[in-house]
Design a protein around this motif. Structure first.
Motif, PDB file in Angstrom:
ATOM      1  N   GLN A 143       2.762  20.266 -10.082  1.00 19.29           N
ATOM      2  CA  GLN A 143       3.689  21.378 -10.736  1.00 19.29           C
ATOM      3  C   GLN A 143       3.165  22.069 -11.808  1.00 19.29           C
ATOM      4  O   GLN A 143       2.987  22.998 -12.036  1.00 19.29           O
ATOM      5  CB  GLN A 143       4.841  20.684 -10.932  1.00 19.29           C
ATOM      6  CG  GLN A 143       5.873  20.373  -9.690  1.00 19.29           C
ATOM      7  CD  GLN A 143       6.869  19.404 -10.353  1.00 19.29           C
ATOM      8  OE1 GLN A 143       7.355  19.469 -11.445  1.00 19.29           O
ATOM      9  NE2 GLN A 143       7.455  18.834  -9.277  1.00 19.29           N
ATOM     10  N   GLN A 144       2.770  21.062 -12.889  1.00 19.18           N
ATOM     11  CA  GLN A 144       2.082  21.896 -14.032  1.00 19.18           C
ATOM     12  C   GLN A 144       0.837  22.483 -13.726  1.00 19.18           C
ATOM     13  O   GLN A 144       0.735  23.571 -14.408  1.00 19.18           O
ATOM     14  CB  GLN A 144       1.627  20.719 -14.829  1.00 19.18           C
ATOM     15  CG  GLN A 144       2.091  20.790 -16.480  1.00 19.18           C
ATOM     16  CD  GLN A 144       1.807  19.545 -17.111  1.00 19.18           C
ATOM     17  OE1 GLN A 144       1.260  18.443 -16.615  1.00 19.18           O
ATOM     18  NE2 GLN A 144       1.994  19.448 -18.434  1.00 19.18           N
ATOM     19  N   PHE A 145       0.056  22.353 -12.981  1.00 20.81           N
ATOM     20  CA  PHE A 145      -0.848  22.901 -12.630  1.00 20.81           C
ATOM     21  C   PHE A 145      -0.769  24.427 -12.182  1.00 20.81           C
ATOM     22  O   PHE A 145      -1.573  25.208 -12.417  1.00 20.81           O
ATOM     23  CB  PHE A 145      -1.971  21.997 -11.577  1.00 20.81           C
ATOM     24  CG  PHE A 145      -2.943  22.864 -10.872  1.00 20.81           C
ATOM     25  CD1 PHE A 145      -4.195  23.095 -11.584  1.00 20.81           C
ATOM     26  CD2 PHE A 145      -2.889  23.449  -9.667  1.00 20.81           C
ATOM     27  CE1 PHE A 145      -5.170  23.919 -11.249  1.00 20.81           C
ATOM     28  CE2 PHE A 145      -3.838  23.980  -9.084  1.00 20.81           C
ATOM     29  CZ  PHE A 145      -4.922  24.437  -9.735  1.00 20.81           C
ATOM     30  N   GLU A 169       3.072  10.977  -8.763  1.00 22.36           N
ATOM     31  CA  GLU A 169       2.572  11.277  -9.992  1.00 22.36           C
ATOM     32  C   GLU A 169       1.767  12.516  -9.834  1.00 22.36           C
ATOM     33  O   GLU A 169       1.870  13.337 -10.637  1.00 22.36           O
ATOM     34  CB  GLU A 169       1.516  10.158 -10.377  1.00 22.36           C
ATOM     35  CG  GLU A 169       2.040   9.028 -11.063  1.00 22.36           C
ATOM     36  CD  GLU A 169       1.066   7.765 -11.143  1.00 22.36           C
ATOM     37  OE1 GLU A 169       1.672   6.753 -11.535  1.00 22.36           O
ATOM     38  OE2 GLU A 169       0.101   7.863 -10.896  1.00 22.36           O
ATOM     39  N   LEU A 170       0.976  12.606  -8.713  1.00 19.84           N
ATOM     40  CA  LEU A 170       0.255  13.865  -8.283  1.00 19.84           C
ATOM     41  C   LEU A 170       0.891  14.925  -8.225  1.00 19.84           C
ATOM     42  O   LEU A 170       0.601  16.065  -8.830  1.00 19.84           O
ATOM     43  CB  LEU A 170      -0.712  13.499  -7.370  1.00 19.84           C
ATOM     44  CG  LEU A 170      -1.647  12.583  -7.369  1.00 19.84           C
ATOM     45  CD1 LEU A 170      -2.461  12.475  -5.985  1.00 19.84           C
ATOM     46  CD2 LEU A 170      -2.746  13.018  -8.477  1.00 19.84           C
ATOM     47  N   GLN A 181       0.785  -1.356  -0.086  1.00 24.40           N
ATOM     48  CA  GLN A 181       0.176   0.155  -0.014  1.00 24.40           C
ATOM     49  C   GLN A 181       0.747   1.367   0.136  1.00 24.40           C
ATOM     50  O   GLN A 181       0.856   2.107  -0.658  1.00 24.40           O
ATOM     51  CB  GLN A 181      -0.708   0.037   1.153  1.00 24.40           C
ATOM     52  CG  GLN A 181      -2.274   0.827   1.113  1.00 24.40           C
ATOM     53  CD  GLN A 181      -2.868   1.043   2.371  1.00 24.40           C
ATOM     54  OE1 GLN A 181      -2.722   0.406   3.325  1.00 24.40           O
ATOM     55  NE2 GLN A 181      -4.050   1.767   2.273  1.00 24.40           N
ATOM     56  N   ILE A 182       1.900   1.336   0.822  1.00 25.62           N
ATOM     57  CA  ILE A 182       2.793   2.374   0.785  1.00 25.62           C
ATOM     58  C   ILE A 182       3.359   2.550  -0.478  1.00 25.62           C
ATOM     59  O   ILE A 182       3.629   3.850  -0.999  1.00 25.62           O
ATOM     60  CB  ILE A 182       3.930   2.163   2.032  1.00 25.62           C
ATOM     61  CG1 ILE A 182       3.244   2.344   3.444  1.00 25.62           C
ATOM     62  CG2 ILE A 182       5.014   3.011   1.752  1.00 25.62           C
ATOM     63  CD1 ILE A 182       4.018   1.799   4.439  1.00 25.62           C
ATOM     64  N   THR A 183       3.886   1.615  -1.184  1.00 23.28           N
ATOM     65  CA  THR A 183       4.522   1.794  -2.487  1.00 23.28           C
ATOM     66  C   THR A 183       3.559   2.341  -3.335  1.00 23.28           C
ATOM     67  O   THR A 183       3.961   3.319  -4.128  1.00 23.28           O
ATOM     68  CB  THR A 183       4.821   0.324  -3.114  1.00 23.28           C
ATOM     69  OG1 THR A 183       5.485  -0.390  -1.936  1.00 23.28           O
ATOM     70  CG2 THR A 183       5.980   0.658  -3.885  1.00 23.28           C
ATOM     71  N   ARG A 184       2.275   1.793  -3.318  1.00 17.93           N
ATOM     72  CA  ARG A 184       1.201   2.279  -4.203  1.00 17.93           C
ATOM     73  C   ARG A 184       1.039   4.016  -3.969  1.00 17.93           C
ATOM     74  O   ARG A 184       1.104   4.715  -5.082  1.00 17.93           O
ATOM     75  CB  ARG A 184       0.203   1.474  -3.953  1.00 17.93           C
ATOM     76  CG  ARG A 184      -0.882   1.894  -5.181  1.00 17.93           C
ATOM     77  CD  ARG A 184      -2.030   0.648  -5.111  1.00 17.93           C
ATOM     78  NE  ARG A 184      -2.465   0.368  -3.737  1.00 17.93           N
ATOM     79  CZ  ARG A 184      -3.518   1.270  -3.072  1.00 17.93           C
ATOM     80  NH1 ARG A 184      -3.874   2.187  -3.826  1.00 17.93           N
ATOM     81  NH2 ARG A 184      -3.761   0.788  -1.725  1.00 17.93           N
ATOM     82  N   LEU A 185       0.942   4.104  -2.668  1.00 20.72           N
ATOM     83  CA  LEU A 185       0.528   5.537  -2.325  1.00 20.72           C
ATOM     84  C   LEU A 185       1.907   6.247  -2.800  1.00 20.72           C
ATOM     85  O   LEU A 185       1.640   7.522  -3.166  1.00 20.72           O
ATOM     86  CB  LEU A 185       0.354   5.809  -0.784  1.00 20.72           C
ATOM     87  CG  LEU A 185      -1.093   5.171  -0.452  1.00 20.72           C
ATOM     88  CD1 LEU A 185      -1.190   5.060   0.928  1.00 20.72           C
ATOM     89  CD2 LEU A 185      -2.012   5.788  -1.122  1.00 20.72           C
ATOM     90  N   GLU A 186       2.992   5.936  -2.520  1.00 20.86           N
ATOM     91  CA  GLU A 186       4.355   6.760  -2.833  1.00 20.86           C
ATOM     92  C   GLU A 186       4.243   7.351  -4.362  1.00 20.86           C
ATOM     93  O   GLU A 186       4.584   8.234  -4.756  1.00 20.86           O
ATOM     94  CB  GLU A 186       5.694   6.127  -2.367  1.00 20.86           C
ATOM     95  CG  GLU A 186       5.881   6.353  -0.852  1.00 20.86           C
ATOM     96  CD  GLU A 186       7.195   5.669  -0.585  1.00 20.86           C
ATOM     97  OE1 GLU A 186       7.481   4.450  -1.333  1.00 20.86           O
ATOM     98  OE2 GLU A 186       7.526   5.900   0.421  1.00 20.86           O
TER      99      GLU A 186
END
Lengths: 281, 164
Positions: free
Chosen positions: A95-97, A89-90, A79-84
């Protein structure tokens, strides 16, 4: 037959008194805002009741604490890997946002319109659902003490969720956009047609208030909040058009919309305070 | 003889009834499960009102109703009024009601719960223009169905309480 205790003879008066008081309360509440603090205080006192009432769901859903206690090490690491990964990604997207927002504001300046100021956001967790199936209301674990105010918009990760209608010290009541008493000003993303999406009391349907048959709205169109009315911030997804019915017998088109937010699934929501919120009171 | 002795049992029962009235079901339970919910607080108030009318103060019950209004997000005063009326009925007729069988009592419970349902529906219709519908009978029927079970259970659990 006279009863065992003296108060039986006064019971009728007592009931009459309480009945008068009840009717008075209901009347005052329906017509003024004087009783909001009373509701807030009682709500604060009753907060533990929500906590207790929510235990079965927490246990069943494996949500929050239960999962922390029971889930195994491997699962948590995954779960931690997935969240990291998700965070990376976000943050790239955001940044772009930021750059885009700057650019957008500069362009708006060139056009002579005022820049948009982003509102404060506060993460809240659902602690209870008001059990009446007629009422689409939920209770969140942030209240007046955290700076939540009546009228603030609530969103989840997918779109517009509802708005705050009552605040207690540590909790607030959120009216969902699907409640029969709720409507949100929206616009079709494709062509900026302004519409009003009203709740009909079902958790997966919104209806557009009278839309002329000639309006260019098709199945699959996305609706965003338009920001008109000053209650909701502009640009959050409201839903997707699922059906457009143009009956020859009806004067208007019947348009149904599927809400973007996971209204009956989300456990975490964001309370968005808008700088201009409250202007439309 | 202490008039408050054993009152904590009544208090505890009401305290248990409150969260039951707002328990949230897991998101994947089918919608009809929520319809099985009786008016828990009404059941508790009626049970103790008949069993121990001297330990159920009407004003306290009215305040419990107020809390319930806030919890359920309804107009203030509606639950208070109806629960106070339940206490009144219990105070007035407890001797007769005790003689009734559980099924006969269930009919009385149904009528009281129906009154509560109509009051809630009526208040909502006045305040928010939501039309009243026959669905308000459902909680009343469920309250009636639950009554014999709940009454027997509470009776068994509180048999050893010292009332003083």
């Amino acid at each position: 037959m006279k009863g065992l205790f003296a108060r039986e003879s006064t019971a009728g008066y007592l009931l009459a008194g309480l009945a008068t008081l009840s009717v008075l309360l209901a009347f005052v509440e329906a017509n003024t805002r004087l009783l909001a603090p009373v509701r807030s205080v009682v709500g604060t006192v009753a907060t533990p009741v929500y906590m207790v009432a929510n235990v079965p769901t927490n246990v069943w859903d494996g949500g929050s604490w239960f999962v922390d206690v029971v889930s195994d090490r491997v699962g948590m690491r995954e779960q931690i890997t997935r969240l990291e990964k998700q965070v990376v990604e976000l943050s790239a997207v955001s940044q772009q946002f930021l750059a885009l927002r700057e650019e957008n504001n500069r362009l708006r300046e060139l056009l002579g319109s005022s820049a948009r100021v982003p509102g404060e956001k506060l993460i809240a967790e659902l602690v209870a659902v008001v059990p009446d199936p007629q009422k689409h209301r939920v209770v969140i674990d942030k209240g007046a003490a955290d700076g939540v105010a009546v009228g603030e918009a609530v969103i989840d990760t997918r779109g517009l969720f509802g708005q705050v209608v009552e605040t207690a010290r540590a909790t607030s009541v959120v009216l969902l956009i699907t409640d029969t008493t709720h409507a949100v000003p929206a616009e079709v993303v494709r062509n900026n047609i302004r519409v009003i999406a009203a709740g009909v009391g079902k958790s997966d349907v919104l209806e557009l208030d009278p839309v002329p048959k000639s309006a260019d709205i098709r199945e699959g169109d996305l609706l965003n909040s338009s920001g008109l009315g000053g209650r909701f911030p502009q640009g959050y997804p409201v839903g997707t058009v699922t059906s457009v019915e143009k009956l020859r017998t009806a004067p208007y088109a019947q348009v149904e919309v599927k809400p973007a937010a996971d209204l009956d699934r989300s456990r975490y929501v964001l309370v968005v305070s808008q700088p201009s919120a409250g202007q439309m009171q | 003889m202490n008039p408050f002795r054993g009152g904590w049992v009544v208090f505890l029962t009401l305290l248990l009834a409150l969260p039951l009235s707002v328990t949230d079901f897991p998101f994947d339970t089918p919608g009809w499960v929520a319809l099985l919910r009786p008016e828990w607080v009404l059941l508790a108030v009626f049970y103790w009102g008949v069993e121990r009318p001297d330990r159920v103060p009407m004003i306290f019950v009215w305040f419990v109703g107020l809390v319930l209004d806030v919890l359920q997000g309804g107009p203030l005063g509606v639950n208070g009024l109806c629960l106070a009326a339940v206490v009144f009925v219990a105070w007035s007729y407890y001797e007769r009601l005790r003689m009734y069988s559980r099924l006969q009592q269930a009919v009385v419970v149904f009528l009281l719960a129906l009154g509560l349902g109509c009051a809630k529906g009526g208040a909502a219709a006045l305040a928010q223009d939501t039309p009243m519908s026959v669905t308000l009978v459902v909680p009343a029927v469920m309250t009636m169905v639950w009554w014999p079970l709940v009454a027997e259970l509470v009776q068994r659990c509180t048999r050893r309480v010292a009332w003083g």
